[in-house]
Design an enzyme around this catalytic site. Sequence first.
Site, PDB file in Angstrom:
ATOM      1  N   ASP A   1       0.841  -1.205   0.000  1.00 29.36           N
ATOM      2  CA  ASP A   1       0.000   0.000   0.000  1.00 29.36           C
ATOM      3  C   ASP A   1       0.880   1.261   0.000  1.00 29.36           C
ATOM      4  O   ASP A   1       0.361   2.377  -0.115  1.00 29.36           O
ATOM      5  CB  ASP A   1      -0.997  -0.011   1.160  1.00 29.36           C
ATOM      6  CG  ASP A   1      -0.353  -0.107   2.521  1.00 29.36           C
ATOM      7  OD1 ASP A   1       0.876  -0.279   2.593  1.00 29.36           O
ATOM      8  OD2 ASP A   1      -1.093  -0.012   3.522  1.00 29.36           O
ATOM      9  N   SER A   2       2.203   1.077   0.062  1.00 33.43           N
ATOM     10  CA  SER A   2       3.138   2.176  -0.212  1.00 33.43           C
ATOM     11  C   SER A   2       2.874   2.781  -1.583  1.00 33.43           C
ATOM     12  O   SER A   2       3.318   3.895  -1.865  1.00 33.43           O
ATOM     13  CB  SER A   2       4.582   1.678  -0.129  1.00 33.43           C
ATOM     14  OG  SER A   2       4.768   0.549  -0.962  1.00 33.43           O
TER      15      SER A   2
ATOM     16  N   ASP B   1      -0.810  -6.346  -0.012  1.00 32.37           N
ATOM     17  CA  ASP B   1      -1.221  -5.669   1.222  1.00 32.37           C
ATOM     18  C   ASP B   1      -2.734  -5.505   1.271  1.00 32.37           C
ATOM     19  O   ASP B   1      -3.357  -5.049   0.303  1.00 32.37           O
ATOM     20  CB  ASP B   1      -0.618  -4.250   1.272  1.00 32.37           C
ATOM     21  CG  ASP B   1       0.633  -4.140   2.120  1.00 32.37           C
ATOM     22  OD1 ASP B   1       0.962  -5.099   2.854  1.00 32.37           O
ATOM     23  OD2 ASP B   1       1.281  -3.070   2.047  1.00 32.37           O
TER      24      ASP B   1
ATOM     25  N   LYS C   1      -1.093  -9.586   3.329  1.00 29.21           N
ATOM     26  CA  LYS C   1      -0.391  -9.037   4.490  1.00 29.21           C
ATOM     27  C   LYS C   1      -1.291  -8.033   5.206  1.00 29.21           C
ATOM     28  O   LYS C   1      -1.985  -7.247   4.557  1.00 29.21           O
ATOM     29  CB  LYS C   1       0.913  -8.355   4.057  1.00 29.21           C
ATOM     30  CG  LYS C   1       1.697  -7.708   5.209  1.00 29.21           C
ATOM     31  CD  LYS C   1       3.135  -7.381   4.843  1.00 29.21           C
ATOM     32  CE  LYS C   1       3.345  -6.102   4.089  1.00 29.21           C
ATOM     33  NZ  LYS C   1       2.848  -4.905   4.807  1.00 29.21           N
TER      34      LYS C   1
ATOM     35  N   GLU D   1      -1.488  -5.419   8.972  1.00 29.58           N
ATOM     36  CA  GLU D   1      -0.680  -4.722   9.976  1.00 29.58           C
ATOM     37  C   GLU D   1      -1.317  -4.796  11.354  1.00 29.58           C
ATOM     38  O   GLU D   1      -2.448  -4.339  11.539  1.00 29.58           O
ATOM     39  CB  GLU D   1      -0.530  -3.227   9.609  1.00 29.58           C
ATOM     40  CG  GLU D   1       0.163  -2.979   8.278  1.00 29.58           C
ATOM     41  CD  GLU D   1       0.318  -1.497   7.966  1.00 29.58           C
ATOM     42  OE1 GLU D   1      -0.052  -0.642   8.807  1.00 29.58           O
ATOM     43  OE2 GLU D   1       0.802  -1.188   6.868  1.00 29.58           O
TER      44      GLU D   1
ATOM     45  N   GLU E   1       9.205  -3.633  10.640  1.00 31.38           N
ATOM     46  CA  GLU E   1       9.566  -2.345  10.035  1.00 31.38           C
ATOM     47  C   GLU E   1      10.026  -1.330  11.076  1.00 31.38           C
ATOM     48  O   GLU E   1       9.309  -1.060  12.052  1.00 31.38           O
ATOM     49  CB  GLU E   1       8.360  -1.794   9.259  1.00 31.38           C
ATOM     50  CG  GLU E   1       8.604  -0.433   8.651  1.00 31.38           C
ATOM     51  CD  GLU E   1       7.585  -0.022   7.595  1.00 31.38           C
ATOM     52  OE1 GLU E   1       6.780  -0.881   7.140  1.00 31.38           O
ATOM     53  OE2 GLU E   1       7.579   1.150   7.219  1.00 31.38           O
TER      54      GLU E   1
HETATM   55  N1  LIG Z   1       9.126   5.418  -0.458  1.00 27.30           N
HETATM   56  C1  LIG Z   1       8.626   4.777   0.601  1.00 27.30           C
HETATM   57  N2  LIG Z   1       9.445   3.968   1.315  1.00 27.30           N
HETATM   58  C2  LIG Z   1       8.990   3.291   2.400  1.00 27.30           C
HETATM   59  O1  LIG Z   1       9.773   2.542   3.013  1.00 27.30           O
HETATM   60  C3  LIG Z   1       7.624   3.449   2.770  1.00 27.30           C
HETATM   61  C4  LIG Z   1       6.806   4.271   1.981  1.00 27.30           C
HETATM   62  N3  LIG Z   1       7.337   4.939   0.932  1.00 27.30           N
HETATM   63  N4  LIG Z   1       5.489   4.423   2.261  1.00 27.30           N
HETATM   64  C5  LIG Z   1       4.879   3.569   3.251  1.00 27.30           C
HETATM   65  C6  LIG Z   1       5.787   3.353   4.371  1.00 27.30           C
HETATM   66  C7  LIG Z   1       6.124   4.600   5.140  1.00 27.30           C
HETATM   67  N5  LIG Z   1       7.450   4.310   5.585  1.00 27.30           N
HETATM   68  C8  LIG Z   1       8.338   5.188   6.192  1.00 27.30           C
HETATM   69  C9  LIG Z   1       8.367   6.518   5.831  1.00 27.30           C
HETATM   70  C10 LIG Z   1       9.271   7.386   6.408  1.00 27.30           C
HETATM   71  C11 LIG Z   1      10.158   6.926   7.373  1.00 27.30           C
HETATM   72  C12 LIG Z   1      11.115   7.864   7.989  1.00 27.30           C
HETATM   73  O2  LIG Z   1      11.212   9.019   7.615  1.00 27.30           O
HETATM   74  N6  LIG Z   1      11.916   7.403   8.934  1.00 27.30           N
HETATM   75  C13 LIG Z   1      12.977   8.184   9.563  1.00 27.30           C
HETATM   76  C14 LIG Z   1      13.239   7.659  10.958  1.00 27.30           C
HETATM   77  C15 LIG Z   1      12.457   8.385  11.986  1.00 27.30           C
HETATM   78  C16 LIG Z   1      12.917   8.051  13.382  1.00 27.30           C
HETATM   79  O3  LIG Z   1      14.148   8.041  13.615  1.00 27.30           O
HETATM   80  O4  LIG Z   1      12.055   7.777  14.251  1.00 27.30           O
HETATM   81  C17 LIG Z   1      14.256   8.018   8.753  1.00 27.30           C
HETATM   82  O5  LIG Z   1      15.173   8.822   8.964  1.00 27.30           O
HETATM   83  O6  LIG Z   1      14.340   7.125   7.895  1.00 27.30           O
HETATM   84  C18 LIG Z   1      10.113   5.587   7.737  1.00 27.30           C
HETATM   85  C19 LIG Z   1       9.211   4.720   7.131  1.00 27.30           C
HETATM   86  C20 LIG Z   1       7.867   3.017   5.127  1.00 27.30           C
HETATM   87  N7  LIG Z   1       7.087   2.838   3.919  1.00 27.30           N
HETATM   88  C1  LIG Z   2       7.337  -1.391   3.103  1.00 25.00           C
HETATM   89  C2  LIG Z   2       6.490  -2.613   2.970  1.00 25.00           C
HETATM   90  C3  LIG Z   2       6.762  -3.591   4.054  1.00 25.00           C
HETATM   91  C4  LIG Z   2       5.030  -2.291   2.833  1.00 25.00           C
HETATM   92  O1  LIG Z   2       4.197  -2.648   3.633  1.00 25.00           O
HETATM   93  C5  LIG Z   2       4.590  -1.519   1.662  1.00 25.00           C
HETATM   94  O2  LIG Z   2       5.384  -1.339   0.712  1.00 25.00           O
HETATM   95  O3  LIG Z   2       3.443  -1.094   1.665  1.00 25.00           O
HETATM   96 MG   LIG Z   3       2.303  -1.724   3.354  1.00 28.06          MG
END
Ligand SMILES: Nc1nc(=O)c2c([nH]1)NC[C@@H]1CN(c3ccc(C(=O)N[C@@H](CCC(=O)O)C(=O)O)cc3)CN21
Ligand SMILES: CC(C)C(=O)C(=O)O
Ligand SMILES: [Mg+2]
Length: 264
Positions: free
Chosen positions: A45-46, A84, A112, A114, A181
């Site tokens: 669902d990303s 998803d 899948k 959540e 994740e």
């Molecule tokens: N392009 C993309 N990649 C992804 O992995 C992803 C998506 N979209 N969309 C759905 C979710 C959203 N996700 C995300 C989006 C942002 C962060 C993020 O900005 N994380 C910070 C860490 C924050 C912290 O330290 O608490 C980082 O710096 O990566 C993490 C997962 C994972 N999934």
């Molecule tokens: C990042 C993965 C695990 C996901 O759930 C997605 O792409 O939606």
């Molecule tokens: Mg997902």
Amino acid sequence: MSRVTVSTLQKMKDAGEKISTITAYDASFAHQFDVAGIHAMLIGDSLGMVLQGQSDTLPVSVEDICYHTRCVRNGVNNALVIADLPFMSYATPEQTYANSAKLMQAGANMVKLEGGEWLYETVRGLVDRSVPVCGHLGLTPQSVNVFGGFKVQGRDNEKALQMIEHAKGLEQAGIQLLVLECIPTELAKAITEAVSIPTIGIGAGNVTDGQILVMHDALGISFGKIPKFSRNFLAETGNIEKAVALYINDVNTGAFPGPEHSFN
Ligand SMILES: Nc1nc(=O)c2c([nH]1)NC[C@@H]1CN(c3ccc(C(=O)N[C@@H](CCC(=O)O)C(=O)O)cc3)CN21
Ligand SMILES: CC(C)C(=O)C(=O)O
Ligand SMILES: [Mg+2]
């Protein structure tokens, strides 16, 4: 490579072999990943973020996932195809069965969802109805409004212990794969050791049985920002075929993710 099934992935965990997986949304990329030897692909669902440009995954519909699952199915020969269930499409067991039927009929081999304890009954019901299920714990993006952002989960001891319990409970309910994740590497290791089924990490260190990345992140085309846990394999190689081969190689050897892609 021959056809990958859920039991292939279980045998890989048992043999200590790493599982490489990636998201896919269309037939052309799915075919490229399949030929390169990816073990499983997720229609995530990303897609709400990387394909539709929305700020989270909540607006994604079952029909959106079905459309892209049909596309991916047409490009895949060997990899396991996981779809998803989007936000609120599995709020009750009955809704989950109807929506899972749509995803499986679109070409998924597994669905899948959540969450933890609240899903035990739903998971048992799906398994009883011949739908293989993948769990997803940690930063579950459909809960972004509860978390207050995309933040690392399980950093306090109480939440960490609860996540281990939920992983074991989901396994008992019948999940055959578990995505972890954005959690501390130490917690990912504890969960991977606490369950018999394979764990697939994203931002969970190199201690899980396999890895997943959003394909756009691995190719460095995610709106100019790449999450900490990802790596731009296209920039390192110069073409998509080599980028995919490098990603698979580095997952399989344990070279990816490094500590710079992990949380503690
Ligand atoms: N392009 C993309 N990649 C992804 O992995 C992803 C998506 N979209 N969309 C759905 C979710 C959203 N996700 C995300 C989006 C942002 C962060 C993020 O900005 N994380 C910070 C860490 C924050 C912290 O330290 O608490 C980082 O710096 O990566 C993490 C997962 C994972 N999934
Ligand atoms: C990042 C993965 C695990 C996901 O759930 C997605 O792409 O939606
Ligand atoms: Mg997902």
